[in-house]
Design an enzyme around this catalytic site. Sequence first.
Site, PDB file in Angstrom:
ATOM      1  CD  GLU A 186      46.146  43.043  49.628  1.00  0.00           C
ATOM      2  OE1 GLU A 186      47.257  42.853  50.178  1.00  0.00           O
ATOM      3  OE2 GLU A 186      46.020  43.413  48.455  1.00  0.00           O
ATOM      4  CD  GLU A 213      49.409  45.548  51.741  1.00  0.00           C
ATOM      5  OE1 GLU A 213      49.668  46.762  51.671  1.00  0.00           O
ATOM      6  OE2 GLU A 213      50.078  44.684  51.152  1.00  0.00           O
ATOM      7  CG  ASN A 240      46.201  47.486  48.946  1.00  0.00           C
ATOM      8  OD1 ASN A 240      47.326  47.966  49.013  1.00  0.00           O
ATOM      9  ND2 ASN A 240      45.993  46.182  48.883  1.00  0.00           N
ATOM     10  NE  ARG A 283      46.816  50.836  45.624  1.00  0.00           N
ATOM     11  CZ  ARG A 283      46.805  49.572  45.231  1.00  0.00           C
ATOM     12  NH1 ARG A 283      45.805  49.135  44.468  1.00  0.00           N
ATOM     13  NH2 ARG A 283      47.752  48.735  45.594  1.00  0.00           N
TER      14      ARG A 283
END
Length: 641
Positions: free
Chosen positions: A340, A354, A356, A358
């Site tokens: 992101e 960040e 993620n 997953r």
Amino acid sequence: MAESWHLNGGVHGMSPVKDASLIAEVDQFCYALGGKTPIHSILIANNGMAAVKFMRSIRTWAYETFGSEKAILLVAMATPEDLRINAEHIRIADQFVEVPGGTNNNNYANVQLIVEKAEMTHVSAVWPGWGHASENPELPDALKAKGIIFLGPPAAPMAALGDKIGSSLIAQAAGVPTLPWSGSNVKISEGNCLESIPDDIYHQACVYTTEEALASCQVVGYPAMIKASWGGGGKGIRKVHNDEEVKALFKQVQGEVPGSPIFIMKVASQSRHLEVQLLCDEYGNVAALHSRDCSVQRRHQKIIEEGPITIAPLETIKQLEQAARRLAKCVNYVGAATVEYLFSMETGEYYFLELNPRLQVEHPVTEWIAEVNLPAAQVAVGMGIPLWQIPEIRRFYGKDHSGGYDAWRKTSIAATPFDFDKAESIKPKGHCVAVRVTSEDPDDGFKPTSGKVQELVFKSKPNVWAYFSVKSGGGIHEFSDSQFGHVFAFGESRALAIANMILGLKEVQIRGEIRTNVDYTIDLLNSSEYKDNKVHTGWLDSRIAMRVRAERPPWYLSVVGGALYKASTSSATIVSDYVGYLVKGQIPPKHISLVNSTVSLNIEGSKYTIEMVRGGPGSYKLRMNGSEIEAEIHTLRDGGF
């Protein structure tokens, strides 16, 4: 609690017998494409939308690949609350295993429980979904110790990149731009990304007291964010504009995520939230599967998602993709991930936010524009199949011997490796917009609601489709995630996709004890700011602060509907009283009439008095303020009106 294992369509206590030819087919698929370990069964350690979407994707992939949607056995976890509301993910699964109820630390976030259930059901792999235990590094390690495949990254990169502070330090080492923050001057070498960051270096990027937070905010500049590294979903994050707000809010962040390291980051005003979807295998190959824009957020929770990115130039989008790939390769990442960024509409610069570790809720946007089944790709990667052997990935990069998964036999024979660093992907397929359907009440501060769902009707079209974790007759329980639906709309252009979404949402019918955000979201999509692509991450919160509400039906519809409902529901009592007098040989008093009645309503502070004249079963004349209308009320099969 005694262990309970249930088979949908089978006998309790007996494992369903799979067709031996299907088992052999899955084995052949795995080994022919260069995989190491076939996956025949999967425990879904999640519920709600995540579980429903994963199961439907795997069913589709299995049918296309093996000619049977049951080629991979799917095992669900079910709490008493899930069972009580007839949760959709339980119905779809081949089996379900009961787990304790209550908050998620008792079930879907309980690593020890997940491992125990995986062992008990003898599954090949576990899929964690999003939320719950999906970002807990203890889960992949615990499963690995039992010889069970985790359909996600190894513990080391998950821990490194799932931590917001550590991931920002790694991003800096990988040459990915970051906003000014409390760790801007803290350096690690790119070669150290594979190792855990030394505590003394990590601590240099954190703030531990209100005084340290004040000093850091003064260096990075206001407005700034106080963020907990372990936070998420809107928790452990506060925006501050001055020293006084830091003093007031720092302790709140500490209290929301106890024990979490805290850092300070400069706010990028008027910024967009942009994302790149990654898929990585264990051989160092990293694919960037186009991009998404998730800038419409309420308190840092995404409401509307879309893809591909249209606000940034194509060259910038390529930079976002390459930076994301560098970051993943830096830590030997394996599996699906989302990187992101914040993108400044004023300067055109982008900054790492960040990673993620997953699959994300909004991944179907990418599936549509990239034509890649991401849950299926997770399973293929989990089997040890290299990305260049997966037919859909080859198609994405315009390579020969590609296509859908039905082309796997051809791919296994003729496909050759290619360099992902130099490969050019095909253009995104049109535009896709996604809307999260939640059981939140926009008129009550978006407060979550729960209860029965009498009716849920959605008519899919070629350009509009949806996933729901609830169906008619089900419900939302008190421990459910507020999101119970996800609607997607496609168009050849962004404008067409938005138009299709608006028309699709207008046909969603939800009736029951819950409130939803559907009408409110239609109003957002219709706004000029959204249609003109002029939104930013703070746009929706500003709109809420100004108390902009969704357009409501005309007031008189509420009056007519309320009057008819009260008259209809009270008519049986009136008839009973009237007949009671006649049975006793008495004349009913004048105030009891089978024809005339008066209804009083109070709607949002306004009082209405309506004279009702009954003309027949369900037929009334309504009079108020010298006006008169005729209306009918009918009872539906499920008891509604």
